[in-house]
Design an enzyme around this catalytic site. Structure first.
Site, PDB file in Angstrom:
ATOM      1  N   TYR A  51      -0.582  -3.619  12.330  1.00  0.00           N
ATOM      2  CA  TYR A  51      -0.465  -2.424  11.869  1.00  0.00           C
ATOM      3  C   TYR A  51      -0.954  -1.412  12.801  1.00  0.00           C
ATOM      4  CZ  TYR A  51       0.589  -4.671   7.580  1.00  0.00           C
ATOM      5  OH  TYR A  51       0.966  -5.547   6.506  1.00  0.00           O
ATOM      6  N   HIS A 109       0.315 -13.880   9.311  1.00  0.00           N
ATOM      7  CA  HIS A 109       1.408 -12.947   8.914  1.00  0.00           C
ATOM      8  C   HIS A 109       2.578 -13.626   8.408  1.00  0.00           C
ATOM      9  CE1 HIS A 109       1.647  -8.343   9.302  1.00  0.00           C
ATOM     10  NE2 HIS A 109       2.323  -8.856   8.213  1.00  0.00           N
TER      11      HIS A 109
HETATM   12  P1  NAP Z   1       5.427   0.122  -0.905  1.00  0.00           P
HETATM   13  O1  NAP Z   1       3.965   0.111  -1.238  1.00  0.00           O
HETATM   14  O2  NAP Z   1       6.455  -0.475  -1.548  1.00  0.00           O
HETATM   15  O3  NAP Z   1       5.821   1.729  -0.637  1.00  0.00           O
HETATM   16  C1  NAP Z   1       5.158   2.514   0.248  1.00  0.00           C
HETATM   17  C2  NAP Z   1       5.676   4.107  -0.234  1.00  0.00           C
HETATM   18  O4  NAP Z   1       5.588   4.284  -1.445  1.00  0.00           O
HETATM   19  C3  NAP Z   1       4.922   4.993   0.551  1.00  0.00           C
HETATM   20  O5  NAP Z   1       6.134   6.103   1.094  1.00  0.00           O
HETATM   21  C4  NAP Z   1       4.032   5.869  -0.666  1.00  0.00           C
HETATM   22  O6  NAP Z   1       4.042   7.173  -0.117  1.00  0.00           O
HETATM   23  C5  NAP Z   1       4.982   5.446  -1.518  1.00  0.00           C
HETATM   24  N1  NAP Z   1       4.191   5.397  -2.940  1.00  0.00           N
HETATM   25  C6  NAP Z   1       3.010   4.805  -3.370  1.00  0.00           C
HETATM   26  N2  NAP Z   1       2.646   5.030  -4.349  1.00  0.00           N
HETATM   27  C7  NAP Z   1       3.375   5.986  -4.890  1.00  0.00           C
HETATM   28  C8  NAP Z   1       3.516   6.729  -6.095  1.00  0.00           C
HETATM   29  N3  NAP Z   1       2.713   6.515  -7.203  1.00  0.00           N
HETATM   30  N4  NAP Z   1       4.465   7.541  -6.498  1.00  0.00           N
HETATM   31  C9  NAP Z   1       5.461   7.848  -5.470  1.00  0.00           C
HETATM   32  N5  NAP Z   1       5.333   7.125  -4.052  1.00  0.00           N
HETATM   33  C10 NAP Z   1       4.446   6.329  -3.994  1.00  0.00           C
HETATM   34  O7  NAP Z   1       5.627  -0.367   0.721  1.00  0.00           O
HETATM   35  P2  NAP Z   1       4.757  -1.225   1.685  1.00  0.00           P
HETATM   36  O8  NAP Z   1       3.923  -0.169   2.521  1.00  0.00           O
HETATM   37  O9  NAP Z   1       5.744  -1.814   2.510  1.00  0.00           O
HETATM   38  O10 NAP Z   1       3.830  -2.300   1.081  1.00  0.00           O
HETATM   39  C11 NAP Z   1       2.567  -2.226   0.677  1.00  0.00           C
HETATM   40  C12 NAP Z   1       1.403  -3.031   1.392  1.00  0.00           C
HETATM   41  O11 NAP Z   1       2.035  -4.418   1.297  1.00  0.00           O
HETATM   42  C13 NAP Z   1       1.771  -2.589   2.962  1.00  0.00           C
HETATM   43  O12 NAP Z   1       1.051  -1.496   3.277  1.00  0.00           O
HETATM   44  C14 NAP Z   1       1.122  -3.963   3.659  1.00  0.00           C
HETATM   45  O13 NAP Z   1      -0.317  -3.729   3.270  1.00  0.00           O
HETATM   46  C15 NAP Z   1       1.741  -4.824   2.741  1.00  0.00           C
HETATM   47  N6  NAP Z   1       2.872  -5.548   3.634  1.00  0.00           N
HETATM   48  C16 NAP Z   1       2.851  -6.993   3.923  1.00  0.00           C
HETATM   49  C17 NAP Z   1       4.043  -7.507   4.632  1.00  0.00           C
HETATM   50  C18 NAP Z   1       3.749  -8.775   5.288  1.00  0.00           C
HETATM   51  O14 NAP Z   1       4.538  -9.182   6.010  1.00  0.00           O
HETATM   52  N7  NAP Z   1       2.785  -9.573   4.908  1.00  0.00           N
HETATM   53  C19 NAP Z   1       5.072  -6.445   4.861  1.00  0.00           C
HETATM   54  C20 NAP Z   1       5.175  -5.272   4.244  1.00  0.00           C
HETATM   55  C21 NAP Z   1       4.040  -4.896   3.513  1.00  0.00           C
HETATM   56  P3  NAP Z   1       2.723   7.912   0.580  1.00  0.00           P
HETATM   57  O15 NAP Z   1       2.181   6.844   1.503  1.00  0.00           O
HETATM   58  O16 NAP Z   1       3.305   9.113   0.877  1.00  0.00           O
HETATM   59  O17 NAP Z   1       1.589   7.864  -0.828  1.00  0.00           O
END
Ligand code: NAP
Length: 275
Positions: A51, A109
């Site tokens: 990241y 990962h």
């Molecule tokens: P997510 O959590 O599904 O979505 C993040 C988005 O949702 C951001 O734009 C955020 O906005 C918004 N959001 C969050 N809470 C909200 C709320 N209460 N109301 C409205 N919008 C909201 O996506 P993600 O970041 O892909 O997944 C979460 C985490 O999982 C990642 O950050 C990472 O740590 C992990 N991940 C791991 C892998 C892997 O391969 N292992 C892959 C993808 C993700 P703001 O940021 O503007 O608040």
């Protein structure tokens, strides 16, 4: 905030944690958001060396400074670095960036060209040196999980996988496999990476009736099985607070059934690994 056993790893983690992908874009707000999340009990913080090219681990280190003991800190080694020596070197760099002596959880990962035996041998060496407390994998399908369990019986703490209302593929086989082996499931991208069905009538109706928001209802649907925890990412404080607000709600069987109909699981896709 509800706490759950993290598989058979012998620790408890909050049902809602915090993701950090892309947080380097908004460093100052991200640090404030993570701190607020810790205040609200979202102490499982998920990051990765990938990241922001290490930049996110640095900001996480700043966010948890002085609060290390409160946090369940997870990071991930890139598959290209996951040789025996490479994993140890990656972990050392990660620890430096996070300004900590240990990780609570270290994950591969996704599957790597390096033998899994080597990655796991490195995890065990790091564990013996006190540099990590548990290890696991991410993005493993059932065949890959079977192999991981064969290489390290009883040692795989979790599988971190994609899971949201529009992508329920892990319900076909991955979750039940993990449950059988006492492996926690960490649901990533619970809001579909910003593609959330916020105008769904079913989510709105349940949210209204329960004094929740549609996103809180969705988070609780995803963690309805005791083996699953989730890690939404948010840099806006109001988002952090909303997500933490799902920490103690529980949906009824009827509510779960209505969501299940509105966002159907679908059939397993032929030829696609059952992630
Ligand atoms: P997510 O959590 O599904 O979505 C993040 C988005 O949702 C951001 O734009 C955020 O906005 C918004 N959001 C969050 N809470 C909200 C709320 N209460 N109301 C409205 N919008 C909201 O996506 P993600 O970041 O892909 O997944 C979460 C985490 O999982 C990642 O950050 C990472 O740590 C992990 N991940 C791991 C892998 C892997 O391969 N292992 C892959 C993808 C993700 P703001 O940021 O503007 O608040």
């Amino acid at each position: 905030m509800e706490l759950r056993d993290f598989g058979t790893a012998g620790v408890q983690v909050p049902v809602i944690g915090q993701g950090t992908w892309n947080m380097e874009r908004d460093r100052r707000r991200a640090i404030a958001a993570l701190r607020r999340g810790i205040d609200l009990g979202m102490t499982h913080i998920d990051t990765a060396e990938m990241y922001g090219g290490g930049g996110v681990e640095e900001l996480v280190g700043e966010a948890i400074a002085g609060r290390r003991e409160e946090v369940f800190l997870a990071s991930k080694v890139l598959p290209s670095n996951a040789s025996r020596r490479g994993t140890i070197q990656s972990c050392e760099r990660t620890l430096r960036r996070l300004q900590t002596d240990w990780l609570d959880l270290y994950l591969l990962h996704w599957t790597s060209q390096h033998p899994l035996e080597d990655t796991i041998a490195a995890f065990e060496e790091l564990e013996q040196a006190g540099k990590l407390r548990a290890f696991g994998v991410s993005n493993f399908d059932v065949d890959e999980m079977r192999r991981a369990v064969a290489v390290a019986p009883g040692r795989i703490a979790c599988n971190q996988v994609l899971y949201h209302l529009g992508e329920r593929t892990i319900e076909h086989a991955v979750i039940s496999f993990c449950e059988r082996y006492g492996i926690a499931v960490v649901a990533y991208s619970p809001f579909g990476q910003g593609d959330f069905p916020s105008t769904s009538p079913v989510l709105e109706e349940i949210a209204h009736a329960r004094g929740l928001t549609p996103r809180q209802v969705a988070l609780r649907f995803l963690v309805r099985r005791g083996s699953v925890v989730t890690i939404p990412k948010a840099v806006r404080i109001e988002h952090v607070e909303e997500n933490a607000g799902a920490g103690d709600a529980v949906l009824s069987d009827d509510e779960v059934a209505r969501i299940d109909v509105a966002f159907p699981l679908g059939l397993p896709r032929r030829g696609v690994p059952l992630l």
